[in-house]
Design a protein around this motif. Structure first.
Motif, short mmCIF file in Angstrom:
data_model
loop_
_atom_site.label_atom_id
_atom_site.label_comp_id
_atom_site.label_asym_id
_atom_site.label_seq_id
_atom_site.Cartn_x
_atom_site.Cartn_y
_atom_site.Cartn_z
N ARG A 1 72.27 69.57 25.92
CA ARG A 1 71.98 70.96 26.26
C ARG A 1 73.14 71.61 27.02
O ARG A 1 73.40 72.80 26.86
N HIS A 2 73.78 70.85 27.91
CA HIS A 2 74.82 71.39 28.79
C HIS A 2 76.07 70.52 28.74
O HIS A 2 76.40 69.82 29.72
N PRO A 3 76.82 70.56 27.65
CA PRO A 3 77.98 69.67 27.53
C PRO A 3 79.10 69.99 28.53
O PRO A 3 79.72 69.08 29.07
N ARG A 4 79.37 71.26 28.80
CA ARG A 4 80.44 71.60 29.74
C ARG A 4 80.10 71.14 31.15
O ARG A 4 80.94 70.58 31.85
N VAL B 1 80.68 67.33 35.74
CA VAL B 1 80.06 66.36 36.65
C VAL B 1 80.69 64.99 36.46
O VAL B 1 81.01 64.29 37.43
N ALA B 2 80.89 64.58 35.22
CA ALA B 2 81.48 63.27 34.94
C ALA B 2 82.91 63.19 35.48
O ALA B 2 83.30 62.18 36.08
N ALA B 3 83.70 64.27 35.30
CA ALA B 3 85.08 64.28 35.80
C ALA B 3 85.11 64.22 37.32
O ALA B 3 85.89 63.47 37.91
#
Length: 91
Positions: free
Chosen positions: A69-72, A77-79
Motif C-alpha cells: 500500500r505504501h511503498p515509498r 523506514v527501511a533506509a
C-alpha cells in the motif's frame, strides 16, 4: 446562650451534610475508577491473548500488505532503520 447552641448545631449539621456529600462523590469516583481499571484489565488480557495467538506468518502478511500500500514510506523506514542499525553495530 440558646442562640449560640442553635448556631453550633446548624454549623455541625452543615459540616455533616458537606462530609456526607463528599463521601458520596468519593464513592462514585471510586466506582468509576474500578470500572475503568476493569476495562483496562479486560482490554490488556484481550490484546495479550491476541499476541499469543499471532504467528510469524500473520505478522509477515500484515507487513506485506502495508508495504504494498505504501511503498515509498516503507522504503524510507527501511533506509532509516538500516542507517541507524549500521551506526549502532559499526565496529
Amino acid at each position: 446562650m440558646e442562640n449560640e447552641n442553635s448556631n453550633d448545631q446548624t454549623t455541625e449539621e452543615a459540616v455533616a451534610a458537606g462530609e456526607s456529600e463528599r463521601a458520596c462523590r468519593l464513592g462514585e469516583g471510586l466506582k468509576e475508577a474500578r470500572q475503568c481499571c476493569d476495562d483496562v484489565r479486560r482490554k490488556a488480557a484481550d490484546r495479550l491473548r491476541e499476541a499469543r495467538e499471532t504467528t510469524l506468518g500473520d505478522i509477515f502478511d500484515r507487513v506485506s500488505v502495508i508495504v504494498k500500500r505504501h511503498p515509498r514510506g516503507s522504503l524510507a523506514v527501511a533506509a532509516t532503520l538500516g542507517f541507524f542499525l549500521g551506526r549502532l553495530f559499526r565496529r
